[in-house]
Design a protein around this motif. Structure first.
Motif, PDB file in Angstrom:
ATOM      1  N   ASN A  14       0.939  -1.230   0.060  1.00  0.00           N
ATOM      2  CA  ASN A  14      -0.096   0.165  -0.096  1.00  0.00           C
ATOM      3  C   ASN A  14       0.855   1.288   0.058  1.00  0.00           C
ATOM      4  O   ASN A  14       0.615   2.166  -0.714  1.00  0.00           O
ATOM      5  CB  ASN A  14      -0.671   0.032   1.138  1.00  0.00           C
ATOM      6  CG  ASN A  14      -2.176   0.950   1.263  1.00  0.00           C
ATOM      7  OD1 ASN A  14      -2.801   0.794   0.282  1.00  0.00           O
ATOM      8  ND2 ASN A  14      -2.137   1.954   1.976  1.00  0.00           N
TER       9      ASN A  14
ATOM     10  N   LYS B 217       0.817   4.217  -2.672  1.00  0.00           N
ATOM     11  CA  LYS B 217       0.947   5.767  -2.600  1.00  0.00           C
ATOM     12  C   LYS B 217       1.951   6.735  -2.966  1.00  0.00           C
ATOM     13  O   LYS B 217       1.539   7.747  -3.315  1.00  0.00           O
ATOM     14  CB  LYS B 217       0.610   5.745  -0.912  1.00  0.00           C
ATOM     15  CG  LYS B 217       0.147   7.137  -0.164  1.00  0.00           C
ATOM     16  CD  LYS B 217       0.144   6.993   1.278  1.00  0.00           C
ATOM     17  CE  LYS B 217      -0.576   8.437   1.689  1.00  0.00           C
ATOM     18  NZ  LYS B 217      -0.643   8.159   3.492  1.00  0.00           N
TER      19      LYS B 217
ATOM     20  N   LYS C 114       1.456   7.128  -6.639  1.00  0.00           N
ATOM     21  CA  LYS C 114       0.231   8.357  -6.766  1.00  0.00           C
ATOM     22  C   LYS C 114       0.680   9.457  -6.424  1.00  0.00           C
ATOM     23  O   LYS C 114       0.180  10.478  -7.296  1.00  0.00           O
ATOM     24  CB  LYS C 114      -1.140   7.585  -5.955  1.00  0.00           C
ATOM     25  CG  LYS C 114      -1.893   6.551  -6.522  1.00  0.00           C
ATOM     26  CD  LYS C 114      -2.788   6.433  -5.566  1.00  0.00           C
ATOM     27  CE  LYS C 114      -3.968   5.434  -5.960  1.00  0.00           C
ATOM     28  NZ  LYS C 114      -5.177   5.148  -5.366  1.00  0.00           N
TER      29      LYS C 114
ATOM     30  N   GLU D 176      -5.189   2.068  -1.165  1.00  0.00           N
ATOM     31  CA  GLU D 176      -4.765   2.628  -2.457  1.00  0.00           C
ATOM     32  C   GLU D 176      -5.099   2.149  -3.675  1.00  0.00           C
ATOM     33  O   GLU D 176      -4.523   2.681  -5.006  1.00  0.00           O
ATOM     34  CB  GLU D 176      -3.013   3.105  -2.413  1.00  0.00           C
ATOM     35  CG  GLU D 176      -2.802   3.906  -1.152  1.00  0.00           C
ATOM     36  CD  GLU D 176      -3.312   5.174  -1.314  1.00  0.00           C
ATOM     37  OE1 GLU D 176      -3.830   5.958  -2.446  1.00  0.00           O
ATOM     38  OE2 GLU D 176      -3.455   6.102  -0.096  1.00  0.00           O
TER      39      GLU D 176
END
Length: 961
Positions: A404, A408, A411, A435
């Protein structure tokens, strides 16, 4: 100043023992004994001694090289070279170290992106010696399909562009484009070298006509400029892949110091609750897996033309999406997808476990490498409109928190794409991370299956493998079941053995509540329906990789005495595989809560035991088992679907049927009409135009998505004999003078009268060996008379046999046999459907084709095909074995033995009283015994059927007491 193209002749030294760094091979006095024309691989240039390699697991590279390879070239630079900065650009290679004029100038380890070396401090005017060390061993990652012999091989070489690039001192360092269709804007972000100047930004169409011009004053190295589009640009999608160019010109001191261009498309690719949205419209992803299999070269093409060819073929077959399994293609693939309108999902080159620093076995170097590689992929290819999704790898395990966190970070770095933790992560206990933008997997729990087929080691099996063929299924009840039945399973300390790559691993499952997704769901690696090899394809392998696996399989078949059946095995297994794909893809289209699927694969997979699962071969050519037009009936933007329970029906019955339209085309359909008709024929051949029922249903509008267009009760014909009925669907514009939509589909019903003729009294029906032996040894008053025997051996009597199963084998038998055995689980059945001598008189009252069709389901699923390896018996109905075992398998076969004409059927047809197909096959077989005309030994020897005569000892030896 122009860039210097480094294509051409290079000196080469092969360093298999990897001693060159220690021995200073980068010094000018070291002799390099070979020459290679770059770009190329060592295998392509055939620069190692040919080795007679042979593997059944994958194609073979007879010139394979692993180790260090040293490439050397002398390059001349002009006197004013120091007026520029210089970069050495290597578009695609393996791990490299660079030496210029005997001095190390850096190293790169990216497998997925170019190696860009700043070389200004080391070059000089005049003669320069460049030495590039390429290492294809000791990778920080397992490499996935980037380096696997199962796919593009672990080549060593330098591919694509090889250039020395002069760079102005004041220049544009990076350019990232953020187009927004909904916001009608293009945001340009980038970086320049520190200078006082301004940027001129021009948006141009394909003809280089300027549509928008704007200027942006640069105040520091990083800049951002938002350009309003005011609906002057057309949106990009699979139906309208229109591209534009952004040209950026950097002015410094009133003159143009640098310029660069970047193509782009205006599009929004978003995740809705259940579907992906392209520019606000729902899209259904019809995807294919891609491991970059290119047998002629052993590596992925570096030119757009070749990618346009292969991706264009995929699009012709209805594909609008590529998932690159543990690999990332080169720039040319993105460019081709941009032009064709194909949605791409590259993946990190990793297939394994991601751990946190506190966990046992944690490899910090590996994880940091993978994270860095992801950033490099995003930065290198992120401007392409076709780059819409990104995955962290294939079938990952480990720390959900770490996964995750990686999502993140990606992104935060680049929000232009949708991200997922990986493809089919955690297998039996999947999860959705905070996410995750979508879910890619095969199940939501042990029994909540979202594809139609599975390996035995991943049981339970899928509905295509275990349930009667039907067109009524949907994955909706599995994706979102009644939440009141939610359970928590299993305990956090539970472990399980799983398939792990091509091996086995024990993993900790952890605690998982029943998972109800509220993001789009993609069904992972669906299909995997194996076909028998097409040995005529062997001569197509004229390049780097050789089909020694296929040659071995051919020799095994010859040794088994079955070579004459090779073409029939290929065609019949392929037709069954195509039918399984039709059922699976249509089930996906009937699922309102499914966002798409990713086939494994449209084309054959040359490795992992040799998985011939495609309707196209490894060269992306049609294999001859289903025409493209027929494939497009169920794999296309718009598909009409019939939904009914069973393909086998009773004469005079009324069959409830729904007609649905899955429309993910460019727009809603307006003023259309659906015509459906029934036509019949009394044999197994294709139905003619003898239509006995027809109806037309108008529709004012069919929106995007899945719609129910009509319901009907289909009247089956009254017939005294079994027949085949075709249901044909056609969607057309209403009215005259309108263009044809060319949207059709077709299904076949097998219709049986309820009244089955009685079995002739003189037929002996026998079920055990003792009774068979007795009748074989029973003397007749007339020594020349023939007894007529239908032998239906019990499973106990037919122990030397293979279990009956209707569906063709999953992936390939050798790989999953080994995995099942290592896990202590049942081995796959491993058969590939039926090859049927459909014109044989014994099937005269049972219309059929050369291959498995649904009326055989009851019969096959209640059978065990006899292993006839020690005989020359040619079965009437033959079960096709896989290419590892090559058994001669008989489902229905006949012999003459001791004055007996014996037809054996390894399904007990008399026990299948509820199955009309089974009862009619029983009638057809006994009718053949009665009608054969053989009443004496003389008749046997003169029969045109050429029934094999076998001894009592030989025939009885096939069965147990």
């Amino acid at each position: 100043m122009d860039k210097i193209n480094l294509h051409g002749s290079w000196e080469l030294l092969l360093d298999e023992e990897q001693q060159g760094i220690k021995e200073h091979f980068y010094k000018s006095e070291t002799p390099f004994p070979k020459q290679i024309q770059l770009p190329a691989t060592i295998s392509e240039a055939k620069l190692t001694p040919r080795r007679d390699l042979a593997s059944t697991d994958h194609l073979t590279d007879p010139y394979a090289f692993e180790g260090f390879a040293w490439y050397r070239k002398t390059v001349f630079l002009p006197d004013n070279c120091k007026d520029y900065d210089w970069e050495l650009y290597l578009e695609r290679t393996r791990m490299t170290q660079l030496y210029i004029n005997g001095v190390e100038a850096g190293s790169f380890d990216s497998l997925c992106t170019p190696h860009c070396y700043p070389v200004t401090p080391w070059i000089k005017s005049g003669e320069n010696q460049i030495v590039i060390l390429v290492k294809n061993t000791g990778y920080p990652t397992n490499g996935g399909h980037m380096t696997s012999p199962d796919t593009q091989t672990n080549w060593n070489g330098l591919l694509g562009a090889l250039e020395l690039r002069p760079l102005p001192r004041e220049r544009i360092l990076s350019l990232r484009l953020y187009p927004s269709f909904s916001g009608q804007s293009l945001t340009v972000r980038g970086r320049i070298t520190p200078c006082a100047g301004k940027l001129e930004l021009l948006i141009q169409d394909a003809g280089e006509n300027i549509i928008i011009r704007t200027f942006h004053q640069t105040e520091n190295s990083d800049f951002e400029c938002r350009i309003p589009l005011e609906n002057k640009l057309l949106p990009w999608s699979e139906y309208n892949p229109v591209l534009y160019q952004l040209k950026a010109v950097l002015y410094s001191g009133g003159t143009a110091a640098d310029e660069c261009s970047q193509s782009f498309g205006i599009r929004d690719f978003e995740a809705g609750k259940h579907h992906f949205l392209v520019n606000g419209d729902p899209v259904f992803l019809r995807g294919k897996h891609d491991g970059m299999i290119f047998p002629l070269t052993g590596y992925a093409p570096m030119n757009t033309e070749e990618w346009l060819k292969v991706m264009g073929t995929a699009k012709d077959y209805g594909i609008n999406h590529y998932r690159f399994h543990t690999c990332c293609p080169p720039e040319a693939a993105f460019q081709a997808a941009d032009q064709l309108g194909i949605y791409l999902e590259p993946e990190l080159p990793f297939w394994g476990t991601v751990t946190s620093p506190s966990q046992e076995g944690h490899n910090e170097e590996l994880q940091q490498y993978l994270i860095t590689e992801g950033f490099r992929i995003l930065d290198t290819f992120g401007n392409h409109p076709s780059f819409v999704m990104f995955s962290l790898g294939n079938e990952l395990w480990g720390s959900k928190e770490v996964l995750n966190g990686i999502l993140k970070a990606y992104k935060a770095h680049d929000k232009r794409h949708l991200y997922v933790q990986g493809s089919n992560n955690f297998q039996f206990t999947p999860c959705i991370l905070p996410e995750d933008d979508f879910f890619s997997g095969v199940r939501f729990g042990r029994d909540r299956l979202i594809r139609g087929s599975y390996a035995m080691c991943d049981a339970p099996l899928g509905h295509i493998q275990t349930q009667r063929p039907s067109t009524a299924g949907s994955y909706d009840p599995v994706i979102c079941p009644d939440c009141a039945s939610a359970q928590t399973t299993p305990s956090e300390n539970a472990t399980r053995q799983i398939q792990y790559g091509t091996g086995v691993k024990e993993v900790r499952l952890g605690e998982t509540e029943e998972l109800i997704p509220d993001i789009p769901v993609i069904s992972h690696e669906i299909g995997q329906y194996e076909t028998f090899p097409d040995f005529s394809e062997i001569d197509r392998y004229t390049g780097v990789l050789q089909p020694e696996n296929l040659r071995i399989f051919r020799k095994r078949l010859e040794a088994a005495g079955l070579a004459d059946f090779a073409a029939d095995y290929f065609y019949s297994s392929g037709r069954l595989a195509a039918a399984c794909y039709k059922e699976e893809l249509e089930c996906a289209l009937r699922s309102r809560l499914l966002a798409g699927y990713q086939l494994l694969d449209l084309q054959d997979f040359s490795g992992q035991g040799t998985a011939l699962v495609g309707i196209l071969n490894a060269f992306m050519e049609n294999k001859g088992i289903i025409r493209r037009e027929c494939w497009n009936q169920f794999c296309a933007p718009t598909v009409i679907l019939a939904s009914f329970q069973d393909y086998t029906v009773q004469s005079k019955s009324l069959v409830p049927c729904k007609f649905l339209v899955s429309n993910y085309g460019p727009a809603p359909l307006e003023q259309v009409e659906l015509t459906f008709s029934l036509s019949a024929k009394s044999d197994g051949s294709s139905c003619g135009d003898d239509i006995f029922y027809k109806e037309t249903v108008p529709a004012a509008e069919i929106p995007r998505g899945l719609s129910t267009l009509a319901e009907a009760i289909l009247p089956m014909p009254e017939t005294k004999a079994p027949c085949r009925v075709a249901l044909k669907l056609q969607l057309e514009y209403a009215g005259t003078g309108t263009p044809s939509l060319n949207i059709s589909n077709e299904y076949t019903f097998w219709v049986y009268p309820a009244e089955v003729p009685a079995i002739p009294e003189d037929i002996h029906i026998i079920r055990d060996k003792a009774a068979l032996k007795k009748i074989l040894q029973q003397p007749e008053e007339d020594a020349a008379s023939i007894k007529k025997v239908l032998f239906l051996p019990s499973f106990q009597a037919n122990a030397h046999s293979i279990e009956g199963t209707y569906c063709t084998d999953f992936w390939c038998y050798p790989m999953f046999r080994k995995i099942s055995e290592s896990m202590g689980k049942p081995v796959p059945v491993g058969t590939l459907g039926l090859f049927i001598r459909e014109d044989h008189p014994a099937l005269a009252d049972f219309p059929c084709t050369r291959y498995s069709t649904p009326q055989w389901w009851d019969i096959v699923m209640n059978s065990r095909s006899t292993i006839l390896d020690r005989t020359d018996i040619v079965p009437i109905v033959q079960t096709i074995d896989n290419f590892e075992r090559n058994h001669r398998l008989g489902l229905v076969y006949e012999v003459y033995c001791n004055n007996c004409h014996i037809i054996t059927c390894t399904a007990d047809l008399t026990a299948l009283t509820g199955s009309l197909p089974a009862q009619w096959l029983l009638e057809s077989l006994t009718a053949q015994l009665e009608k054969s005309g053989m009443k004496s030994v003389q008749d046997v020897h003169s029969s045109p059927l050429e029934i094999l005569t076998v001894s009592e000892e030989t025939f009885l030896s096939l069965f147990t007491e």
